[in-house]
Motif scaffolding. Structure first.
Motif, mmCIF file in Angstrom:
data_model
loop_
_atom_site.group_PDB
_atom_site.id
_atom_site.type_symbol
_atom_site.label_atom_id
_atom_site.label_comp_id
_atom_site.label_asym_id
_atom_site.label_seq_id
_atom_site.Cartn_x
_atom_site.Cartn_y
_atom_site.Cartn_z
ATOM 1 N N LEU B 30 -44.351 74.976 -12.166
ATOM 2 C CA LEU B 30 -44.400 73.972 -11.095
ATOM 3 C C LEU B 30 -43.002 73.448 -10.799
ATOM 4 C CD1 LEU B 30 -47.597 71.863 -11.839
ATOM 5 C CD2 LEU B 30 -47.149 73.224 -9.824
ATOM 6 N N CYS B 31 -42.247 73.141 -11.863
ATOM 7 C CA CYS B 31 -40.866 72.687 -11.666
ATOM 8 C C CYS B 31 -40.074 73.746 -10.916
ATOM 9 C CB CYS B 31 -40.196 72.400 -13.013
ATOM 10 S SG CYS B 31 -40.810 70.940 -13.842
ATOM 11 N N ILE B 34 -40.858 73.826 -7.260
ATOM 12 C CA ILE B 34 -40.294 72.708 -6.501
ATOM 13 C C ILE B 34 -38.813 72.941 -6.243
ATOM 14 C CG2 ILE B 34 -39.761 70.257 -6.637
ATOM 15 C CD1 ILE B 34 -42.426 69.941 -8.130
ATOM 16 N N VAL B 35 -38.104 73.409 -7.300
ATOM 17 C CA VAL B 35 -36.661 73.642 -7.138
ATOM 18 C C VAL B 35 -36.430 74.755 -6.123
ATOM 19 C CG1 VAL B 35 -34.588 74.424 -8.319
ATOM 20 C CG2 VAL B 35 -36.086 72.762 -9.410
ATOM 21 N N GLY B 37 -38.513 75.859 -3.835
ATOM 22 C CA GLY B 37 -38.951 75.394 -2.524
ATOM 23 C C GLY B 37 -37.903 74.529 -1.850
ATOM 24 N N HIS B 38 -37.220 73.718 -2.663
ATOM 25 C CA HIS B 38 -36.162 72.877 -2.109
ATOM 26 C C HIS B 38 -34.995 73.723 -1.615
ATOM 27 C CE1 HIS B 38 -33.180 69.659 -1.847
ATOM 28 N NE2 HIS B 38 -32.397 70.406 -2.584
#
Lengths: 510, 510
Positions: B30-31, B34-35, B37-38
């Motif tokens: 998940l982390c 997010i990274v 995706g950013h």
């Protein structure tokens, strides 16, 4: 679902009916606890914990009547529920909101209480229970020292240390206790303590570095909050995976996150994290107390203990006396030993404060219950009467201390401390799991000694370190922090200043 | 624990090792999502969903290699996990952040798409699958229409409506379908729709009333946030308990909470709720996509389907074609019917918008997967090849649409809509589960028609209601709201104004 295994299994379309009923009841009761707790806020005799325990007791009675005496439980306790979902947010929030400066100033005292207090308490209670087991022929000392070491050794300084010790004690062979075993215990404890702390700090620093470097807030504040939540939880999971103490890890991860990461995110993320972590922790704590109250009426446990009411009360009060004595046996000596190392009178632990530390530690309950259930459920299907008596006695002790001690503590603290009343005292009764830590901060008498206004040491650093060890260590830490850490990991002063740090404005710079 | 049942059972101290491994891997992934995706935020070809699906696929391969081809799964899917923990926050947040004014202005169109679109799609796909089952002798049409009605009927207007229909269809006897059954279906749908909506509104209003009356913020902002979270969740649970649609209930509870409750809490609680709800929803969505990717490689399902690669691809592409046709069969006719009732050209749904509505609805995946698993797991231990082929075909369709459609949708929308580009378009691609709802808002062409600046109707109310039904209904709703609702339940104007409503400043007054 097993995590909240409902006692009665029903047919289902999407979800099992019993799960839905159980969750509806629990969420409804949680709402009721919050509303009642709010209404009783000014009441001196009640707080959220006692409200939750009493509401749990009442609903236990109702469930008992509805099920015609079959069961008082709606949810079967699962240690997964506790250790995966309830405990991590509580401990993380404790670290996130702890007053860092005072925590580290008193770090040596806290460690002293934690390590030696637990050992003294453990020895005394092992001795005491062996006497009980000889007299009553009820408790099997060979099988239960681990449990005792936790149930009562737990009431020591903070939850984190006792869980570390619980893990440490579990991994040792207790058939022959000698000096070597004691050394082994100490080594295990130190190993667990330092590796767990290091992992927590590393994860916290990684989150700060990632957020500072990538600047998530540019696109979405949600990503910042999500990364903080996920990395905190990940640190706990990794620690458990490596057989370290997840509790200690997430506690220090919380401290590092509030010191660095929190300053690197956008302002709305700061407000969000500060309040949402506190809210989740608050809900988890209320849930545990509610559960404890409801579980106290579980007649299966009472039945299988096979003990008469007299025996139960006798065992419970003996254990309770042991807890009182065990706590007294280390709080007063260690406080006086700690006083010997303090140079200034203002920073010594007065007797009245020692008394409060002794008293406040008696009120804890949730972690105790959870650990004793864990021990109980590990014995598997063989539900021996001894184990059941253990559990029921523990429940009696925890209920009694939560309800009776909880409601008179405010009055006691006021009566003892009123001439020297400080705001921190009333705070201390709110969060029982950090009671002792906070009470220790009371001794931080010299308010003028702020990190920023502190005169720079002119003479030999070594001499200063010996004379004022904590202040000097703090000074050098701040220099190191400003020079090496904050430029890399962010933190106050390296991002625009915003008021309202999670730990309060005054303590943010430590 | 069963909720995240680990595939490999290991021995444990506190927690089972496999659970810890599974959770560590998932939180780490998940982390990473997010990274990544950013970092890919500016990239036109990727978004968070495709990143999550691809990461899930990669980790599925790794797990498959590590376990030497035994399993690609770390977590066994549980509908409890989905329906208790992942879906409610996503839907609640959708309601909480929805642009209320535009939602209700287009309410009739949304209902039209929802009800008739689902029915048309359901009929066409039932027909199509019966043809497949005759030709391929694979799919048992008697046993699977319920599933099909959801898997593809789901791709209609919004998740809520299709879950209502799923429940409705499940409770009917399909052995003999006639006009009476159709009426019965409509009645069940209407009953579920109105009772669920009423429950959600009632819970939301209760939370607003309690918070306004008791003024929780006086003592603790945490209590406000906790009450909002718990009551939203409670509304979902109560709806499930009463066999209503929890999804619809929590959606409307979110709308009411953002309209009333949100204005009654302290400012820090406003920031906290706005961002924490969005964050939790974001994490849940990413988790689902990650899981879908990882699950696609589950070889047990592929093995038990016993179908050759050719058959799988053939069935999948036929189903895919049916989805395309089924969607086209109602989007274009209904849009044109809706256009007939619009007086002004500016509010009509142009063909290019119809095309986007048709296209965007194809991209949904998470709810589809969950519902088909639910249907699959209900068949119990009898893992028939037909069911397995169903599941694997569904996975192919969902993966294909998420990855391929997901990555070209941005380009397509730009190519089609660029001459008329509006900010809402880029928003629409972010949250696929509300895609259609949001796209409908594009038709709200006349920006000058703001609720506050709207000229008061001078002539006959009835005539106005007929000529401009939505605007007039909105005007009377606002009068009613200001006179009776807001004085009791709070809301903007009855508490000090604060900028930054959860739905954006412009839409807060509807």
């Amino acid at each position: 679902m097993a995590i909240l295994d409902a006692a009665v299994q029903g047919s289902s379309s999407f979800l099992s009916t019993s799960t839905i009923i159980a969750l509806s009841v629990f969420f409804g009761l949680l709402c009721a606890c919050i509303v009642i707790g709010h209404l009783l806020e000014e009441n001196r005799w009640a707080n959220e914990s006692t409200t939750a325990v009493l509401l749990g007791l009442c609903s236990g009675v109702v469930v008992l009547l509805v099920s015609k005496g079959q069961s008082s439980q709606i949810l079967v306790f699962s240690e997964d529920l506790f250790f995966l979902y309830l405990l991590p947010p509580i401990i993380f929030n404790a670290g996130f909101q702890v007053k860092k400066k005072q925590f580290f100033k008193n770090f040596s005292t806290i460690l002293l209480f934690g390590v030696f207090g637990t050992i003294i308490s453990f020895c005394l209670i092992s001795l005491g229970t062996s006497i009980i087991s000889v007299q009553n022929m009820v408790l099997n000392q060979d099988e239960t020292p681990f449990l005792y070491s936790v149930v009562f050794g737990e009431g020591v300084v903070n939850d984190a240390t006792s869980i570390v010790l619980f893990n440490a004690v579990q991994s040792l062979d207790f058939s022959n206790i000698d000096a070597l075993t004691a050394l082994q215990l100490l080594w295990t404890f130190l190993y667990l303590f330092f590796t767990s702390t290091a992992l927590g700090i590393a994860t916290g620093l990684l989150s700060a570095f990632v957020i500072k470097t990538l600047y998530f807030g540019r696109h979405s504040t949600d990503r910042e909050v999500a990364i903080m939540m996920l990395m905190a939880y990940l640190s706990y999971m990794l620690a458990e995976l490596l057989n370290l103490s997840g509790i200690l890890t997430i506690f220090f991860c919380g401290i590092v996150m509030s010191h660095y990461t929190w300053h690197n995110v956008t302002e709305s993320s700061r407000v969000t994290t500060k309040h949402s972590f506190a809210t989740i922790s608050f809900i988890a704590e209320t849930f545990i107390f509610l559960y404890v109250g409801m579980d106290a009426l579980d007649i299966d446990k009472w039945k299988s203990s096979k003990a008469s009411a007299g025996t139960s009360v006798a065992v419970s009060s003996t254990l309770f006396g042991l807890v009182l004595a065990g706590r007294a046996a280390f709080v007063f000596p260690i406080a006086n030993i700690a006083n010997c190392f303090k140079k200034r009178d203002s920073s010594k632990i007065e007797f009245r404060k020692q008394f409060i530390i002794w008293w406040a530690g008696l009120m804890r309950g949730a972690v105790t219950i959870a650990l004793s259930y864990n021990q109980f459920s590990k014995s598997g299907t063989s539900t021996t009467p001894e184990y059941s008596l253990m559990i029921t006695s523990t429940i009696i002790v925890v209920l009694f201390s939560t309800l009776v001690f909880g409601s008179i503590t405010k009055h006691l603290i006021e009566a003892v401390m009123l001439p020297h009343a400080k705001p921190a005292i009333s705070d201390a009764t709110d969060n029982q799991s950090l009671e002792d830590l906070r009470l220790l901060f009371l001794e931080n008498g010299d308010e003028g000694d702020d990190g920023d206004n502190q005169p720079a040491p002119k003479g030999s650093s070594l001499r200063l370190l010996i004379r004022y060890p904590t202040s000097t260590a703090h000074y050098f830490w701040r220099k190191f922090d400003d020079k090496y850490m904050r430029p890399v990991f962010g933190g106050r002063g390296f991002v625009p200043f915003v008021p309202g740090s999670p730990t309060g404005a005054a303590d943010d710079n430590s």
